[in-house]
Design an enzyme around this catalytic site. Structure first.
Site, PDB file in Angstrom:
ATOM      1  CG  ASP A 128      -1.511  -1.329   1.467  1.00  0.00           C
ATOM      2  OD1 ASP A 128      -1.619  -1.735   2.621  1.00  0.00           O
ATOM      3  OD2 ASP A 128      -1.829  -1.978   0.451  1.00  0.00           O
ATOM      4  CG  HIS A 170      -4.502   6.610   6.370  1.00  0.00           C
ATOM      5  ND1 HIS A 170      -5.572   6.509   7.237  1.00  0.00           N
ATOM      6  CD2 HIS A 170      -5.019   6.498   5.131  1.00  0.00           C
ATOM      7  CE1 HIS A 170      -6.685   6.318   6.548  1.00  0.00           C
ATOM      8  NE2 HIS A 170      -6.387   6.319   5.274  1.00  0.00           N
ATOM      9  N   GLY A 178      -1.378   3.422   4.633  1.00  0.00           N
ATOM     10  CA  GLY A 178      -2.465   3.759   3.710  1.00  0.00           C
ATOM     11  C   GLY A 178      -2.054   4.735   2.626  1.00  0.00           C
ATOM     12  CG  ASP A 294     -11.637   8.052  -0.230  1.00  0.00           C
ATOM     13  OD1 ASP A 294     -10.622   7.440   0.164  1.00  0.00           O
ATOM     14  OD2 ASP A 294     -12.193   8.952   0.440  1.00  0.00           O
TER      15      ASP A 294
HETATM   16  C1  LIG Z   1      -3.567   1.982  -2.351  1.00  0.00           C
HETATM   17  C2  LIG Z   1      -4.820   2.802  -2.149  1.00  0.00           C
HETATM   18  C3  LIG Z   1      -4.478   4.198  -1.626  1.00  0.00           C
HETATM   19  C4  LIG Z   1      -5.640   2.883  -3.421  1.00  0.00           C
HETATM   20  N1  LIG Z   1      -6.813   2.049  -3.105  1.00  0.00           N
HETATM   21  C5  LIG Z   1      -7.853   1.656  -4.050  1.00  0.00           C
HETATM   22  C6  LIG Z   1      -8.567   2.791  -4.665  1.00  0.00           C
HETATM   23  C7  LIG Z   1      -8.929   2.301  -6.045  1.00  0.00           C
HETATM   24  C8  LIG Z   1      -8.133   1.093  -6.352  1.00  0.00           C
HETATM   25  C9  LIG Z   1      -7.260   0.848  -5.185  1.00  0.00           C
HETATM   26  C10 LIG Z   1      -6.812   1.646  -1.857  1.00  0.00           C
HETATM   27  O1  LIG Z   1      -7.684   0.991  -1.295  1.00  0.00           O
HETATM   28  N2  LIG Z   1      -5.709   2.085  -1.236  1.00  0.00           N
HETATM   29  C11 LIG Z   1      -5.400   1.714   0.085  1.00  0.00           C
HETATM   30  C12 LIG Z   1      -4.756   0.492   0.300  1.00  0.00           C
HETATM   31  C13 LIG Z   1      -4.437   0.107   1.598  1.00  0.00           C
HETATM   32  C14 LIG Z   1      -4.755   0.943   2.665  1.00  0.00           C
HETATM   33  C15 LIG Z   1      -5.393   2.172   2.450  1.00  0.00           C
HETATM   34  C16 LIG Z   1      -5.748   2.561   1.167  1.00  0.00           C
HETATM   35  C17 LIG Z   1      -6.482   3.829   0.930  1.00  0.00           C
HETATM   36  C18 LIG Z   1      -6.497   4.815   1.863  1.00  0.00           C
HETATM   37  C19 LIG Z   1      -7.248   6.087   1.685  1.00  0.00           C
HETATM   38  O2  LIG Z   1      -7.800   6.408   0.647  1.00  0.00           O
HETATM   39  N3  LIG Z   1      -7.305   6.889   2.776  1.00  0.00           N
HETATM   40  O3  LIG Z   1      -7.995   8.059   2.752  1.00  0.00           O
HETATM   41 ZN   LIG Z   2      -9.688   7.503   1.825  1.00  0.00          ZN
END
Ligand SMILES: CC1(C)CN(C2CCCC2)C(=O)N1c1ccccc1/C=C/C(=O)NO
Ligand SMILES: [Zn+2]
Length: 416
Positions: A128, A170, A178, A294
């Site tokens: 991440d 985060h 994150g 988001d």
């Molecule tokens: C790697 C990204 C940031 C992107 N993403 C998705 C969006 C669309 C395709 C992947 C996630 O779920 N992510 C994450 C992965 C692990 C932990 C946290 C986040 C997101 C955190 C956040 O938005 N905080 O406000």
């Molecule tokens: Zn978010």
């Protein structure tokens, strides 16, 4: 040069009445609820946009956002402020020396293999938060932009300061998390604390603003309020309603856990109820608002059903407090919807009305098939129950009563 809003609006309106057709995309309509008297600082530079465009998980997003705002003519209504880079000693005001030193080291590494993995794990670098060349330089630029915005508010250069490249909520003291590496929000709040004694932090992102809450969980000088999706297994897993802060900071952390599918009207009703009672009791002197997009319908996170309407209502409510306000970005993985949302929020701050249609510009095709400025609410089932939400709100309001009790007995902390 930037016209004083009133003159600009009046001049344009007079021209339009005289039938002179200004080639403006947005009609300046005095009827629009106008924060006209607010001076809005907009922090950006080509260097900052280019650096953020290279971030792996949101590659190119910064450019799409800025380009729409520019094409809508909104830069004519703001004071553009060029950001400085965050200095190492400033970043050390929150982050540990060893973590910063590690970020420096991976900053120049070109291939990941050379980084020793358990050390990377220790500092939160993982899928991440990938090891990324130049990550320190980029994160320091973003932190510098948020610090520049905070300084502009402290110096009274503007009433509202916007940094859409900021909002990385985060990041923890000694670890990335994150996809956040340096917590620009914590650094910005520490800068505001040099001038203001009571600050409210509002986190509208889909995810819990854990890094900011953790940084200030034991102090009453920063009250953090986060509305977020809270369900088993959903990142970061913190932010239950029972999470109210610790020690001297007890009741100064406020969490509103929400379920999938929430829509504009309900979301804003909850925000307004909680924000009103918190601000009545706490009497903040400045506001910081993280506007992670988001939570929008159509975001790949596929959770909430929000549109720009609830984000705009929340920002209107905050600006009506007439306090110095720092506005930041955050998550948002549909670039066109994120750009639509933050363009609307910029328009709310400067009191401009936006056109129905996306104006033609470099990224016009990203807005197909509708090419409209408004975001269509999704129709995912809403798992939130009104009575549960009202129960959470009244409990928080109840805590606000407790908070007011504390404030009376805690004068030492609340010296203005
Ligand atoms: C790697 C990204 C940031 C992107 N993403 C998705 C969006 C669309 C395709 C992947 C996630 O779920 N992510 C994450 C992965 C692990 C932990 C946290 C986040 C997101 C955190 C956040 O938005 N905080 O406000
Ligand atoms: Zn978010």
């Amino acid at each position: 040069s930037v016209d004083v809003k009133g003159d600009c609006a009046k001049k344009l309106w007079d021209q339009q009445k005289k039938g002179v057709d200004y080639n403006v995309y947005s009609r300046v309509d005095p009827e629009v609820k106008n924060h006209g008297e607010l001076r809005v600082g907009y922090v950006y530079s080509k260097e900052l946009i280019d650096a953020c465009n290279d971030l792996p998980r949101i590659a190119g997003r910064a450019g799409v956002v800025h380009s729409l705002i520019e094409t809508l003519g909104l830069l004519a209504d703001v004071i553009t402020i060029s950001p400085r880079k965050g200095k190492e000693e400033e970043i050390q005001r929150f982050h540990s020396t060893d973590f910063i030193e590690f970020l420096h080291r991976i900053n120049s590494v070109s291939d990941e293999e050379k980084v020793n993995t358990e050390e990377a794990e220790l500092y939160g670098l993982s899928y991440d938060c990938p090891v990324q060349e130049g990550i320190y330089d980029c994160a320091a630029l973003v932190a510098g932009a948020t610090l520049t915005a905070a300084e502009a508010l402290c110096e009274g250069i503007c009433d509202v300061a916007i940094n859409w490249c900021g909002g990385w909520h985060h990041a923890q003291r000694s670890s990335a998390s994150g996809f956040c590496y340096i917590n620009d929000i914590v650094l910005g709040i520490l800068k505001l604390r040099e001038t203001f004694s009571r600050i409210v932090y509002v986190d509208l992102d889909l995810h819990h603003g854990d890094g900011v809450e953790d940084a200030f969980s034991t102090t009453p000088h920063v009250l953090t309020l986060s509305l977020h999706k809270y369900s088993p297994g959903f990142f970061p897993g913190t932010g239950a309603a029972s999470d109210v802060g610790l020690r001297r900071g007890k009741f100064y952390s406020v969490n509103i856990p929400l379920m999938d599918g929430i829509r504009d009207a309900q979301y804003y009703a909850v925000f307004k109820r909680v924000m009103s009672s918190v601000c009545t009791v706490y009497q903040p002197q400045a506001i910081v608002c993280q506007c992670g997009a988001d939570g929008l319908a159509g975001d790949p996170m596929g959770a909430f059903n929000l549109t720009e309407v609830s984000y705009s209502d929340c920002l209107h409510h905050i600006l009506d407090l007439k306090l110095p306000t720092l506005v930041l970005g955050g998550g948002g993985y549909s670039y066109s919807n994120t750009a639509r949302c933050w363009a609307h929020l910029t328009a709310v701050a400067v009191g401009r009305k936006l056109p129905q249609e996306v104006p033609d510009h470099r990224y016009y095709m990203d807005y197909s098939p509708d090419f409209e400025m408004n975001i269509q609410a999704g129709n995912r089932p809403d798992l939130n129950k009104d009575e549960e939400l009202m129960d959470i709100c009244s409990r928080v309001a109840g805590d606000s009563e407790l908070l007011s009790h504390l404030l009376k007995n805690d004068a030492v902390h609340m010296v203005s």
